[in-house]
Design a protein around this motif. Structure first.
Motif, PDB file in Angstrom:
ATOM      1  N   HIS A   1       0.848  -1.199   0.000  1.00 11.02           N
ATOM      2  CA  HIS A   1       0.000   0.000   0.000  1.00 11.02           C
ATOM      3  C   HIS A   1       0.883   1.248   0.000  1.00 11.02           C
TER       4      HIS A   1
ATOM      5  N   ASP B   1       1.324   0.849  -6.220  1.00  9.79           N
ATOM      6  CA  ASP B   1       0.427   1.379  -7.253  1.00  9.79           C
ATOM      7  C   ASP B   1       1.062   1.299  -8.638  1.00  9.79           C
TER       8      ASP B   1
ATOM      9  N   ASP C   1       1.045  -2.366  -9.836  1.00  9.46           N
ATOM     10  CA  ASP C   1      -0.304  -2.759 -10.277  1.00  9.46           C
ATOM     11  C   ASP C   1      -0.643  -2.138 -11.628  1.00  9.46           C
TER      12      ASP C   1
ATOM     13  N   LYS D   1      -9.907  -1.266  -6.956  1.00 10.54           N
ATOM     14  CA  LYS D   1      -8.810  -0.423  -6.475  1.00 10.54           C
ATOM     15  C   LYS D   1      -9.000   1.020  -6.911  1.00 10.54           C
ATOM     16  N   SER D   2      -9.475   1.227  -8.135  1.00 12.87           N
ATOM     17  CA  SER D   2      -9.705   2.588  -8.617  1.00 12.87           C
ATOM     18  C   SER D   2     -10.778   3.290  -7.792  1.00 12.87           C
TER      19      SER D   2
ATOM     20  N   LYS E   1      -9.291   4.251  -4.453  1.00 15.44           N
ATOM     21  CA  LYS E   1      -8.423   5.420  -4.607  1.00 15.44           C
ATOM     22  C   LYS E   1      -9.250   6.687  -4.792  1.00 15.44           C
TER      23      LYS E   1
END
Length: 245
Positions: free
Chosen positions: A153, A158, A161, A218-219, A222
């Motif tokens: 994290h 990021d 990924d 995940k988006s 975020k």
């Protein structure tokens, strides 16, 4: 010739198992999966560079010459990967760490490589499939190691990924479709080589669906985190403005 290939595959299998054994001894405080992932990462890097060199530089180009006779370098690369897939499939079955999809992926990979070596042809397209499959593997393993180290994290996580999703979509799905089209259109590859290619591409799409779901989750996380921080900054600015007056 057959005995030579069997010997090379056996040496590859022994080599990967030896690396795994060394890693288990070296990292005694880590899990067995740590050592297996290290082997997988090593193969991913080696296979990507070797298959990339064969496809882009040494040749033949798989899009133009599917079904062509195997070169000596192609045979070396396939034997190396076959030994790895045999090791990893055995490890996954023994420790029961993977589901049917990954086991099917490894099984089809083993069959495809074995058939290509036995026929003495179609290594160009099989090598292309290996390149497309393994180019994202180092990023996948890096993600796992970052999580184990508690660093996932972060900005690095990021970036890993993002690169994984982009490479998987562009190479494995995009370029993979081009390769499959060329192989299916060519009269040279055997029908079972074409069938294996279709199965591998279908497996890639199953993975792609899971990746899309992951990317969406995940988006959204975020986005909500960014909106929350933006709201907090807005509240702070508003409070500061009220205090001044």
């Amino acid at each position: 010739m057959v005995a030579s290939m069997v010997l090379r595959v056996a040496c590859s299998l022994i080599g990967w198992f030896s690396l795994y054994t060394w890693s288990c001894h070296r990292y005694r405080d880590r899990t067995w999966e740590w050592s297996c992932r290290l082997v997988t990462l090593t193969h991913g890097v080696l296979a990507t560079f070797l298959s990339g060199y064969i496809g882009f530089i040494d040749g033949p180009w798989p899009m133009s010459y599917p079904g062509s006779p195997n070169t000596n370098l192609q045979v070396h690369a396939l034997c190396m990967s076959l030994g790895y897939f045999l090791f990893d499939l055995g490890w996954c079955v023994y420790f029961r760490t993977e589901g049917p999809l990954m086991l099917a992926h490894h099984t089809v990979s083993i069959l495809g490589i074995t058939v290509s070596l036995a026929l003495g042809e179609s290594a160009a397209e099989v090598n292309g499939v290996i390149f497309g499959s393994e180019i994202t593997n180092p990023l996948l393993q890096a993600r796992w190691f970052l999580r184990e180290k508690g660093l996932y994290h972060s900005f690095t996580g990021d970036v890993v990924d993002f690169l994984f999703v982009v490479l998987f979509t562009g190479v494995r799905i995009g370029v993979g479709a081009w390769l499959m089209y060329c192989v299916l259109l060519s009269p040279k590859p055997k029908w079972f080589i074409k069938a294996g290619g279709v199965i591998m591409y279908a497996v890639s799409w199953v993975f792609m669906v899971s990746i899309c779901r992951f990317a969406r989750r995940k988006s959204m996380k975020k986005f909500h985190a960014w909106r929350s921080r933006w709201s907090e900054c807005g509240d702070l600015n508003a409070n500061g403005y009220l205090k001044k007056h």
